[in-house]
Scaffold this active site. Structure first.
Site, PDB file in Angstrom:
ATOM      1  N   ARG A  94       0.871  -1.301  -0.111  1.00  0.00           N
ATOM      2  CA  ARG A  94       0.147  -0.023  -0.254  1.00  0.00           C
ATOM      3  C   ARG A  94       0.819   1.156  -0.074  1.00  0.00           C
ATOM      4  O   ARG A  94       0.701   2.376  -0.645  1.00  0.00           O
ATOM      5  CB  ARG A  94      -0.976  -0.124   1.073  1.00  0.00           C
ATOM      6  CG  ARG A  94      -1.761   1.219   1.206  1.00  0.00           C
ATOM      7  CD  ARG A  94      -2.729   1.603   2.723  1.00  0.00           C
ATOM      8  NE  ARG A  94      -3.352   2.869   2.540  1.00  0.00           N
ATOM      9  CZ  ARG A  94      -4.068   2.898   3.644  1.00  0.00           C
ATOM     10  NH1 ARG A  94      -4.466   2.130   4.495  1.00  0.00           N
ATOM     11  NH2 ARG A  94      -4.676   4.425   3.512  1.00  0.00           N
ATOM     12  N   ASN A 148     -10.564  -4.092  -1.310  1.00  0.00           N
ATOM     13  CA  ASN A 148     -10.389  -2.911  -2.248  1.00  0.00           C
ATOM     14  C   ASN A 148      -9.319  -3.159  -3.098  1.00  0.00           C
ATOM     15  O   ASN A 148      -8.521  -4.339  -2.915  1.00  0.00           O
ATOM     16  CB  ASN A 148      -9.988  -1.740  -1.390  1.00  0.00           C
ATOM     17  CG  ASN A 148     -10.979  -1.061  -0.900  1.00  0.00           C
ATOM     18  OD1 ASN A 148     -12.091  -0.710  -1.574  1.00  0.00           O
ATOM     19  ND2 ASN A 148     -11.175  -0.512   0.350  1.00  0.00           N
ATOM     20  N   CYS A 171     -19.120  -2.134  -0.138  1.00  0.00           N
ATOM     21  CA  CYS A 171     -18.417  -1.129   0.193  1.00  0.00           C
ATOM     22  C   CYS A 171     -18.862  -0.376   1.296  1.00  0.00           C
ATOM     23  O   CYS A 171     -20.094  -0.226   1.524  1.00  0.00           O
ATOM     24  CB  CYS A 171     -17.854  -0.178  -0.888  1.00  0.00           C
ATOM     25  SG  CYS A 171     -16.866   1.290  -0.413  1.00  0.00           S
ATOM     26  N   ASP A 172     -18.036  -0.123   2.442  1.00  0.00           N
ATOM     27  CA  ASP A 172     -18.740   0.721   3.604  1.00  0.00           C
ATOM     28  C   ASP A 172     -18.648   2.379   3.429  1.00  0.00           C
ATOM     29  O   ASP A 172     -19.212   2.950   4.261  1.00  0.00           O
ATOM     30  CB  ASP A 172     -18.042   0.246   4.868  1.00  0.00           C
ATOM     31  CG  ASP A 172     -16.692   0.677   4.999  1.00  0.00           C
ATOM     32  OD1 ASP A 172     -15.900   1.030   4.043  1.00  0.00           O
ATOM     33  OD2 ASP A 172     -16.106   0.719   5.852  1.00  0.00           O
ATOM     34  N   HIS A 201     -16.945   4.167  -5.186  1.00  0.00           N
ATOM     35  CA  HIS A 201     -16.069   5.308  -4.846  1.00  0.00           C
ATOM     36  C   HIS A 201     -16.052   6.362  -6.093  1.00  0.00           C
ATOM     37  O   HIS A 201     -15.173   7.207  -6.202  1.00  0.00           O
ATOM     38  CB  HIS A 201     -14.541   4.953  -5.023  1.00  0.00           C
ATOM     39  CG  HIS A 201     -14.221   4.024  -3.545  1.00  0.00           C
ATOM     40  ND1 HIS A 201     -12.968   3.802  -3.126  1.00  0.00           N
ATOM     41  CD2 HIS A 201     -15.101   3.696  -2.579  1.00  0.00           C
ATOM     42  CE1 HIS A 201     -12.928   3.394  -2.126  1.00  0.00           C
ATOM     43  NE2 HIS A 201     -14.384   3.318  -1.417  1.00  0.00           N
ATOM     44  N   TYR A 263     -14.708  10.132  -2.407  1.00  0.00           N
ATOM     45  CA  TYR A 263     -13.868  10.004  -3.199  1.00  0.00           C
ATOM     46  C   TYR A 263     -13.631  10.677  -4.603  1.00  0.00           C
ATOM     47  O   TYR A 263     -12.706  10.679  -5.251  1.00  0.00           O
ATOM     48  CB  TYR A 263     -13.505   8.249  -3.452  1.00  0.00           C
ATOM     49  CG  TYR A 263     -12.914   7.640  -2.387  1.00  0.00           C
ATOM     50  CD1 TYR A 263     -11.829   7.197  -2.164  1.00  0.00           C
ATOM     51  CD2 TYR A 263     -14.011   7.163  -1.265  1.00  0.00           C
ATOM     52  CE1 TYR A 263     -11.280   6.496  -0.793  1.00  0.00           C
ATOM     53  CE2 TYR A 263     -13.487   6.431  -0.215  1.00  0.00           C
ATOM     54  CZ  TYR A 263     -12.277   6.079  -0.178  1.00  0.00           C
ATOM     55  OH  TYR A 263     -11.853   5.462   1.061  1.00  0.00           O
ATOM     56  N   ARG A 283      -0.823   8.344   3.690  1.00  0.00           N
ATOM     57  CA  ARG A 283      -1.914   7.635   4.498  1.00  0.00           C
ATOM     58  C   ARG A 283      -1.409   6.394   5.207  1.00  0.00           C
ATOM     59  O   ARG A 283      -1.854   6.093   6.068  1.00  0.00           O
ATOM     60  CB  ARG A 283      -3.177   8.025   3.739  1.00  0.00           C
ATOM     61  CG  ARG A 283      -4.161   7.636   4.943  1.00  0.00           C
ATOM     62  CD  ARG A 283      -5.688   7.854   4.035  1.00  0.00           C
ATOM     63  NE  ARG A 283      -5.978   9.531   4.302  1.00  0.00           N
ATOM     64  CZ  ARG A 283      -7.043   9.670   3.574  1.00  0.00           C
ATOM     65  NH1 ARG A 283      -7.840   8.991   3.060  1.00  0.00           N
ATOM     66  NH2 ARG A 283      -6.987  11.177   3.525  1.00  0.00           N
TER      67      ARG A 283
END
Length: 447
Positions: A94, A148, A171-172, A201, A263, A283
């Protein structure tokens, strides 16, 4: 009492798992669990939280059997539900997803832009391996996928398993926004309903009301035009997250018709976001130093304990609650309403039928049933057509190992829009991801 279920948590080493177990215990009467199988290919991660999870289950559901495994067949051979939250490549990859694009002045984000492309290419392979294993053993197991980037993963799974109605991609983020809306409006989030259209998103809320028929959309939109949008748990969020919500206000000031998802900021304010980003601390680093560390530190206090004692019970009012509510609605045929991902099939009647769209819908024992939305206007349709083409090309690039389609996908993405940058970032991402995916140029040479 409702029939107890057997669930497998795929990617059990996630820092989200303790709060998921806490939420399961909080909702154990609604969704009783006979056996939980904790599955992770890297069990060293799960071992950091294992004692805490075991204490939660011992305290609140001692009858629940616990299995911990890194064996695919043991994990997936006898379960009613798979809760899939895997992160292929873990936080290390990530971090690269976010930092590599920033080298080229491109958005560094885990689900959007080049970082989302790289993550998606890794996730498709991991998800396919899992689904193939589940289906070798059973065609009745429900696969609830929260991996994701959901837009790319959901579309790829729809293409790979077009007849499988028991793969649910969720997706939350819309759920989280509705919890935040409810706090602003001072209403019960469980009674709030929405109309919504888009891709994951990449969507817009167009109506908001409750189960008694009270209308809230205009009230909420007026509020957001004049007040900072803050998430329901603003006091727990870092500045970077709070800035994400503030840009919803700015988008509304430009196009006030509908309420955009957070997003969308990456597509409309990409240059600004790049300027504000630290290429050496993204992040991913922030998450590792805050949320992950807090969870690891708490769970470390459970090691060697026989009782939970004064340790707090972690719960998740968004991610965990939605996962359990979705499973509950399917297991007991409740047909509760969520914002769901599903093949379009005319739900948005002027958008490609085979696209995987995100709309309001219900979930029950027959799976997803989307609520028809109707037509969308040219501005939104144009944006979605562009984004859908990027997602489709990304999936084709993975399936065909096609460098050219990957390059086309990135050049088309609104955060890139530049062939030279697309090629440069693609080559760097391929090098970083060579143990997960490779591509070939048209002359057949491996890159």
């Amino acid at each position: 009492m409702r029939k107890p279920q057997i669930i497998t948590i795929s990617g059990a080493g996630s820092c989200r798992t303790p709060a998921l177990i806490g939420t399961l215990m909080q909702m154990k009467e609604r969704f009783p669990v006979r056996r939980i199988i904790f599955m992770d290919k890297d069990l060293s991660r799960f071992h950091k939280i294992e004692d805490y999870c075991r204490l939660l289950l011992k305290t609140y559901s001692p009858q629940t059997e616990i299995i911990v495994t890194d064996d695919l067949d043991q994990a997936y051979s006898h379960c009613d539900f798979v809760f899939c939250q895997m992160r292929v490549g873990q936080s290390r990859m990530r971090s690269l997803d976010e930092k590599i694009p920033l080298k080229y002045g491109l958005v560094g984000q885990e689900t959007c832009g080049p970082g989302g492309f790289a993550y998606g290419m890794r996730s498709i392979g991991g998800m396919k391996e899992m689904v193939d294993c589940v289906r070798r053993h059973s065609d009745q197991t429900w696969i609830l996928n929260y991996t994701n980037p959901a837009a790319i993963v959901g579309l790829a799974l729809d293409r790979l398993y077009p007849e499988d109605q028991r793969i649910i991609n969720m997706c939350d983020q819309p759920y989280s926004m509705m919890v935040s809306f409810a706090k602003i409006l001072n209403v019960d989030p469980k009674k709030l309903r929405a109309r919504y259209f888009g891709l994951n998103h990449f969507g817009w809320f167009t109506d908001l009301y409750d189960t008694q028929g009270n209308q809230y959309f205009d009230q909420l939109r007026d509020y957001l035009k004049n007040h900072d949008f803050r998430p329901y748990n603003a006091e727990q969020r870092t500045k970077s997250w709070l800035d994400t919500y503030l840009r919803v206000n700015r988008m509304l000031n430009c196009v006030p018709e509908y309420i955009p998802t957070t997003y969308l900021q990456y597509y409309f304010y990409s240059e600004e976001i790049v300027r504000e980003s630290d290429p050496h601390f993204t992040r991913a680093d922030e998450t590792m130093q805050t949320r992950e560390k807090e969870v690891w530190d708490l769970c470390a206090k459970a090691v060697g304990r026989e009782e939970l004692g004064d340790l707090p019970v972690l719960t998740s009012p968004v991610f965990g609650s939605m996962m359990v509510e979705v499973a509950e609605s399917i297991a007991y045929d409740l047909n509760q309403e969520f914002i769901v991902m599903t093949r379009n099939r005319g739900l948005i009647d002027n958008f490609p039928s085979d696209a995987v769209v995100e709309v309001a819908g219900t979930l029950g024992s027959q799976g997803v049933k989307g609520i028809p939305y109707g037509s969308i206007k040219p501005f939104y349709k144009g944006l979605m057509e562009n984004q859908y083409a990027y997602e489709e090309l990304t999936c084709q690039a993975w399936m065909e190992r096609d460098y050219t389609k990957a390059l086309q996908a990135l050049a088309l993405n609104r955060t890139v829009n530049d062939f030279d940058k697309a090629r440069a970032v693609l080559d760097d991402l391929m090098e970083a991801n060579k143990e997960y995916w490779t591509l070939e140029k048209r002359d057949g040479s491996c890159i």
